[in-house]
Every structure is written in structure tokens, then in C-alpha cells.
Design an enzyme around this catalytic site. Structure first.
Site, PDB file in Angstrom:
ATOM      1  CG  ASP A 136       0.097  -4.638   1.749  1.00  0.00           C
ATOM      2  OD1 ASP A 136      -1.036  -3.875   2.262  1.00  0.00           O
ATOM      3  OD2 ASP A 136       1.267  -4.809   2.115  1.00  0.00           O
ATOM      4  CG  MET A 156      -1.432  -1.392   1.437  1.00  0.00           C
ATOM      5  SD  MET A 156      -2.665  -0.936   2.590  1.00  0.00           S
ATOM      6  CE  MET A 156      -4.157   0.270   1.657  1.00  0.00           C
TER       7      MET A 156
END
Length: 483
Positions: free
Chosen positions: A235, A80
Site C-alpha cells: 500500500d 503490508m
């Protein structure tokens, strides 16, 4: 012999690309991993080359095409916040700025001073940090103005790879939450903040749900061309999907960072401003999240210094000779600054209590304990009003391969732990693709490795050492700005 239907999941992680194939019922058929480097250009600067991601994806797709499966769909997850800035042709104008990069510290301070934290939280639900993609973008505008003027697209890591594979620009609400431009409660862009900061929201592409289709493969092996690609998720949200996390369970990832993840519905902004609130991959769900910047990263640093070419099991065998408490050595794991609950990008790491009598096994145990104390600090922030009562911790990530570390986590947090196979975000990405293809949502069938329960005597001892850890950290905080 019948050909097996399979779904491919990619997780563009910080340390490398993980990939796996699953069946319609979630059975894992194949796993692989391709590493790529991080570039540390200056103190606090952390970057990766999108070209390295392309090479890794090409390698995985070539391998996947050689397997005897009937591929149905592809899902992508990834780190991210990591930001790729592109020209009109989608070419990266510079290296990607990683989620752990801290160069935008002054930019963050300027934004907070100009608008006020309360106003910013009212728009997007969170406090601005150097991790957020918007701060990377504003830093480039201030310090690389010529490059900034060339920007026509901005993408998070997974979204750039998906564009490269499909030609479509999309972003999902989980990664949009990490840009610092999303009205998280309403799952839509904050046009007010974009206007205030003069940022073009069209650069990010279409905002689409994680389980929606985001294009079809137009690159890669001929066998895979035309494969539908789901939009996917960041994620942490994908990992929650891939571990079958349910409401009432506390997710914990011992990945590059250490993450605590708590599903919520209805939406609420946590009172402690070091706790994030982001959209989950499932519509109608959000999650609270706290992050200690260096978890498996701290372990990897220790391993490279003292146990090169060793496995988790090798280190465990050595550390088993050291009693709880690491002979009085305490480690605080702020190798890349800190994010929760200490909002301090200038924080640094270290040991106290170290003497000439201490060997590498003592330092290894101190690192495991120190990371876990930081996670306990995160948990105290998330549960500051003691209203959250998890049934258990669902643990995943590379660090979960250490049985000693797993016991430390159970003892320090004083909760039972269920350890899940380290497929996390890749499995979640593949499962999102499977659910999109089948046009139905079902819970991922988690694969349990083992379970660990806290030991009462250890819990009592760690409570005392944790108090010492907190006291040390509180005395260090005034020094971080000067050293």
C-alpha cells in the site's frame, strides 16, 4: 456513444477495501469502499478473516461488472506485512495476522539475541520488528506447530487475494521487503537468512516486479473473466505511485498508520535503525520509511468515543473553538505499540494535563496534535543528519479530510503541504495496471485538493510543545515494560 476504456484498482486496506476505476489518462470514473472487521482476540493480537476480504472483493467486482466501461486490466494493492498461511490448496489455515499485531515480541527478541542486529541488517537492511511477516510465521511455528506443519503457501494480503482471483502465487519486491526475508538492496531473497531460520522460500511464490502480469481473472462475474491482473505493490509504494510522488518530495499518509515516505536512488541503509529501507514499485528505486502505528486509527478511536456518527467536518467545527496546544493537554498515540522511532510493541497511549474542565473538543485537538508530534518524531529520526530537504509534503490518507489537522501537520513539520485526493494505493494499483497494459511508464497525474503553508507563529509555539511531548515520552519509556 463510445465505451470508455477503464482500469480497476483495489486496495485491501486495514479498515476496508477501496476500489476505483480510472481512464487511460488517470481520470477517476468511479469509487467505492467496503468495510470489514478486525478481530482483537487478546491484548496485542490483531487478525482479519480472509473470507471477509473475499466477500468485499466479490461485492466490488459485481458492481464493476455492472458499469458501462471496457475493462482493460486490474491492479491490486493492500496492507503490508499482513500474513496469510495456507495449505496446499491455498485455503487459509487460520485468520490473517495483521501488520499491527504484536504477539511475536518475544520471537523478535530471540532472533535479535541469536543473530545480532548488525548481522540481520547486513542481510535485509532492516531491524526485525513484530510487524514483519517472518515474525508472524516464526510465532506460528513456535506456538501452533501442528498448523505450521500444514503450511505450503504464505502470502501477504494482496497476494493471497490475487491468488484467489487468478490461481497464481506471486509476490512483488515492495511486499517482499516487508516479509523480512528480502535482500532489499539486490531485490532478491536472502537465502542466508532463510537458511539460518529454516524457512522455505518457495512458500512465497514467484518474486515478480510490481508492473508485471500476475495472471488473469478466473473468478468473479463472467464479464470480467480473462481480465489481466498486474502483480501490484504494497500500500505505501502503491500510494506513492497514486499520488505522483517525485524524488525530492516527502510523502505523508494519514491512514490507519502514519507514514513518512522518501524516495532514494542509489540504495542506502539509514543510520537510524528505526527507519526502514524498502524496495519501491519502480525498478531502480527504493524508499526510506518511518511509521507511527496509530494515526487515523487514533482519530477513529477518538471519534467513536466522543463523536459517534460524525464526519471530519463535524469534528473540525467543534475543534475550531480550541486554541493551538489543546489547553495544555498532550496525547501520545501508541494505541498499538510503536514502530518508529520507538521500537516498542509494549508502548501504550494516554493523555497528560487532563482536568475536569476539558471537553471532548480539547481531547480531539490533542489527538490530532499528538499523532502529528509522533510524525515529527519520525521525521527527526529519518532526517537525523539534516541532509534531507524536501520541496514539500505530499499528503494523502483519510486524515487529510480534516482541514484543521492539515494545518497542524504543516505547522509542526514546518513544511508546505500539497493535499491529494484520498485515492492513494487504489489509484496506484490501477495506474500500475494501466502502465503494464500500455507497456510504458508515465507519472500518475495527481489530483490536488488544496495546499497549506505553515504559519510562523504556530511553528514557534508548536516547537515548544513538541519539546514537552518528547520529554514526556522519554519519561514514559521505562514504564512500558511494567504496566
Amino acid at each position: 456513444m463510445a465505451t470508455i476504456d477503464a482500469y480497476l484498482g483495489l486496495d485491501l486496506g486495514t479498515q476496508g477495501l477501496k476500489a476505483l476505476a480510472i481512464t487511460d489518462d488517470g481520470r477517476v470514473l468511479w469509487r467505492t469502499r467496503v468495510a470489514y472487521p478486525t478481530q482483537y482476540l487478546h491484548e496485542g493480537w490483531e487478525e482479519q478473516s480472509p473470507g471477509d476480504w473475499q466477500d468485499a472483493v466479490n461485492q466490488v467486482l459485481a458492481h464493476a461488472a455492472s458499469l458501462p466501461y471496457k475493462w482493460r486490466a486490474l491492479g491490486i494493492s493492500g496492507q503490508m506485512h499482513t500474513t496469510v498461511m495456507c495449505n496446499g490448496e491455498g485455503q487459509a489455515l487460520r485468520n490473517a495476522i495483521l501488520w499491527s499485531d504484536r504477539r511475536s515480541d518475544q520471537v523478535v527478541n530471540d532472533v535479535k539475541k541469536k543473530f545480532g542486529v548488525d548481522y540481520l541488517r547486513s542481510l535485509v537492511g532492516n531491524v526485525p520488528l513484530t510487524n514483519f511477516s517472518l515474525m508472524h510465521l516464526l510465532w506460528v511455528r513456535q506456538y501452533e506447530s501442528e498448523r505450521y506443519r500444514e503450511i505450503r503457501h504464505v502470502a501477504i494480503a494482496k497476494d493471497w487475494i490475487r491468488w484467489w482471483l487468478t490461481g497464481e502465487w506471486n509476490i512483488d519486491p515492495t511486499d517482499a521487503s516487508g516479509t523480512y526475508l528480502l535482500d532489499v538492496e539486490n531485490r532478491t531473497w536472502s537465502t542466508d537468512l532463510a537458511r539460518d531460520l529454516e524457512v522455505d522460500l518457495s512458500w512465497w511464490g514467484s518474486l515478480r516486479n510490481s508492473h508485471e502480469w500476475g495472471g488473469v481473472l478466473i473468478r468473479g462475474p463472467e464479464k470480467l473473466r480473462g481480465l489481466p491482473v498486474v502483480v501490484g505493490a504494497g500500500d505505501q509504494a502503491a500510494s506513492a505511485v497514486g499520488t505522483g510522488l517525485s524524488t525530492g518530495e516527502l510523502g505523508l499518509s494519514l491512514g490507519s498508520s502514519g507514514v513518512l515516505f522518501w524516495l532514494i536512488n542509489p540504495f542506502s541503509i539509514p543510520k537510524n535503525n528505526s527507519v526502514h529501507v524498502f524496495c519501491h514499485a519502480l525498478n531502480g528505486m527504493w524508499h526510506w520509511m518511518t511509521v507511527t502505528q496509530s494515526a487515523a486509527t487514533a482519530y477513529k478511536w477518538m471519534q467513536e468515543q466522543f463523536y459517534p456518527n460524525s464526519t471530519y467536518q463535524d469534528v473540525d467545527a467543534d475543534v475550531a473553538r480550541v486554541a493551538l496546544g489543546a489547553e495544555g493537554v498532550i496525547f501520545w498515540p501508541y494505541l498499538s505499540g510503536e514502530r518508529s522511532p520507538i521500537l516498542e510493541p509494549k508502548a501504550w497511549s494516554g493523555f497528560v494535563g487532563l482536568t475536569a474542565s476539558h471537553g471532548r473538543q480539547v481531547l480531539a485537538r490533542a489527538v490530532m496534535e499528538g499523532v502529528t508530534f509522533s510524525l515529527k518524531h519520525c521525521w527527526d529520526a529519518m532526517n537525523s543528519e539534516e541532509t534531507i530537504v524536501p520541496q514539500q509534503i505530499v499528503l494523502t490518507g483519510g486524515g487529510s479530510k480534516s482541514s484543521i489537522w492539515n494545518q497542524i501537520v504543516a505547522d509542526v513539520l514546518n513544511m508546505p503541504i500539497m493535499i491529494i485526493t484520498d485515492d492513494g494505493a487504489a489509484a496506484g494499483a490501477a495506474w500500475l495496471a494501466r502502465c503494464a497494459f500500455e507497456n510504458e511508464w508515465t507519472q500518475y497525474p495527481r489530483h490536488v485538493v488544496s495546499e497549506v503553508v505553515p504559519q510562523a507563529r504556530n511553528v514557534r509555539q508548536y516547537r515548544e510543545i513538541y519539546d514537552q511531548y518528547r520529554d514526556i515520552v522519554s519519561h514514559l519509556e521505562p514504564l512500558w515494560a511494567y504496566l
